[in-house]
Design an enzyme around this catalytic site. Structure first.
Site, mmCIF file in Angstrom:
data_model
loop_
_atom_site.group_PDB
_atom_site.id
_atom_site.type_symbol
_atom_site.label_atom_id
_atom_site.label_comp_id
_atom_site.label_asym_id
_atom_site.label_seq_id
_atom_site.Cartn_x
_atom_site.Cartn_y
_atom_site.Cartn_z
ATOM 1 N N ALA A 189 1.943 10.463 15.540
ATOM 2 C CA ALA A 189 3.069 11.187 16.136
ATOM 3 C C ALA A 189 2.604 12.605 16.454
ATOM 4 O O ALA A 189 1.532 13.027 16.017
ATOM 5 C CB ALA A 189 4.253 11.212 15.176
ATOM 6 N N LYS A 190 3.377 13.316 17.218
ATOM 7 C CA LYS A 190 3.063 14.718 17.507
ATOM 8 C C LYS A 190 4.323 15.387 18.012
ATOM 9 O O LYS A 190 5.208 14.727 18.557
ATOM 10 C CB LYS A 190 1.972 14.812 18.582
ATOM 11 C CG LYS A 190 1.202 16.103 18.551
ATOM 12 C CD LYS A 190 0.137 16.103 17.462
ATOM 13 C CE LYS A 190 -0.580 17.407 17.355
ATOM 14 N NZ LYS A 190 -1.733 17.305 16.436
ATOM 15 N N GLY A 191 4.385 16.706 17.863
ATOM 16 C CA GLY A 191 5.546 17.421 18.367
ATOM 17 C C GLY A 191 5.156 18.796 18.836
ATOM 18 O O GLY A 191 4.029 19.251 18.628
#
Ligand code: NAD
Length: 427
Positions: free
Chosen positions: A115-117
């Protein structure tokens, strides 16, 4: 035509970094030996959230920032990946980084999906108060999308232990009880783990040690050049200097400094602490940051942005080892050029900087048990995992006569995709 049936259509995700991540994925698909249907499901993220983050600034104006969170796959466990604050952040960049996180978790064998944000903002121009407001509002907007068993954030470019503390606090206030597992990379006082802040840089140097041993490069008479002097770059320089390597040049967003006899890292660290930049360090001369990448050295370590090694400079690198501490620092074209140049060994990002997510996993595990390890235990476990994973990649690269990136991607993608294939497709 759907995006997946037209292999050149990247839909909403289109960006140079997303294309780069997909090109790397496509290049190794066949090698994994996994059913193409399972692989096809991994070409795009499982789900994404885009939020607006309205904030009243110190001058009384209201500004609206864009925030993103992308979960590539949740097949192996909760999403796991950093939160980036940078003016270039957009959906495509975050999605490309989420794919890389997925392969990284697969390569190390962690029970997480990638995941990444990020929030599109420039943290260097924000006050602490504004940064806190952005972080708390972003977290609030993301409440339905994150959770300690759904998606767990960590620091990345522009974020740190303090940002993690605000996320931890905001999330816990909302659900009504204490949830330290909502983030990793917290300070030790706030149920973080010893050794997390240093983990990525340490892991980079463990990989460099493994590479140096195989190439017969003695660390204590070598030179290193490091781009970026934030969390990862600064720890990498400290760790490699401890092993006797001369760090001859370092850069940050404001400039680059050079000393052929080796920079005194302790003094440079103090200088950065008091001035905010490596620029103007007394025992050095300034150097053009682009030229710095072309200095003759044993170890070149990009530890800042993506796509900094590209088709125009790749053929001119004069290092023996390119240690990718940053995510995605080498474009596909540059990679092709480097493959043709037997003289440079590339330690790919998903291997080289995996120390961060590995110790984040240790933190998550310790937070479940509320039982904390000493730093020696953290470091020993990290070193064993990094060395074993390097060896696994190196052995595949020798056996299959290929490069380390292909080997690492094959192992990482194979693990994620095989789990997907075994679980089957719902409904
Ligand atoms: P950071 O914000 O702590 O530091 C970033 C550094 O890069 C700063 O010194 C900044 O001045 C410098 N920089 C920015 N633009 C630059 C430019 N154009 N030229 C030269 N330097 C520039 O970020 P970080 O956590 O050290 O992350 C660096 C890289 O490592 C990113 O690619 C990140 O995704 C990757 N990474 C970080 C972690 C982690 O645990 N923090 C883990 C894995 C990968």
């Amino acid at each position: 035509m759907t995006p997946s049936s037209n292999r050149q259509d990247f839909g909403e995700f289109d960006s140079p970094l997303f294309r780069q991540a997909v090109a790397q994925f496509d290049a190794v698909q066949e090698r994994t030996g996994i059913d193409p249907g399972a692989l096809e499901r991994l070409r795009f993220p499982k789900r994404t959230a885009i939020v607006t983050v309205p904030v009243k600034m110190d001058n009384g104006e209201t500004r609206v920032f864009f925030g993103y969170r992308v979960q590539h796959s949740l097949t192996s466990g909760p999403g796991k990946g950093g939160l980036r604050y940078h003016p270039r952040v957009n959906l495509g960049e975050v999605s490309g980084l989420a794919l890389l996180m997925g392969w990284k978790c697969g390569l190390i064998g962690l029970p997480f999906g990638g995941a990444k944000g990020g929030v599109n903002c420039d943290p260097t121009e924000l006050s602490q108060r504004e940064l806190e407001k952005i972080t708390r509002r972003f977290t609030m907007e993301m409440i339905p999308f994150i959770g300690p068993d759904i998606d767990v954030m960590a620091p990345d470019m522009g974020t740190d232990e303090q940002v993690m503390a605000w996320i931890y606090d905001t999330y816990s206030m909302q659900v009504g009880y204490n949830v330290p597992r909502i983030v990793t990379g917290k300070s030790v006082e706030l149920s973080g783990t010893k050794g997390r802040r240093e983990a990525t840089g340490r892991g980079v140097v463990y990989c460099i040690e493994e590479a140096a041993a195989r190439l017969n490069i003695p660390l204590n008479s070598s030179r290193a050049v490091v781009q970026g002097f934030g969390n990862v770059g600064s720890v990498t320089t400290q760790e490699i200097a401890l092993r006797g390597t001369r760090v001859v040049a370092v850069s940050d967003v404001r400039g680059a400094v050079y000393n052929p006899n080796g920079l005194d890292i302790a003094k440079l660290t103090n200088h950065v602490r008091s001035t905010g930049s490596v620029q103007g360090f007394a025992e050095s001369e300034p150097i053009d940051p682009e030229e710095m990448l072309l200095l003759e050295c044993e170890f070149l370590v990009p530890a800042a942005l993506e796509r900094v090694v590209h088709k125009d400079n790749a053929g001119h690198l004069r290092c023996r080892v390119l240690a990718e501490a940053a995510n995605g620092p080498t474009t596909v074209e540059a990679d092709r050029i480097l493959k043709e140049n037997d003289g440079v060994l590339v330690i790919p990002d998903i291997l080289c900087n995996a120390g961060g997510v590995t110790v984040s996993y240790f933190e998550w595990v310790q937070d479940i048990q509320m039982f904390f390890w000493d730093e020696e235990e953290v470091n020993q476990r990290l070193k064993r995992i990094m060395s074993d994973t390097f060896r696994a990649c190196y052995d595949v690269s020798i056996a299959e006569k290929t490069d380390l990136r292909t080997a690492a991607l094959t192992l990482g993608i194979r693990r994620v995709a095989s789990r997907k294939a075994m679980r089957g497709l719902f409904p």
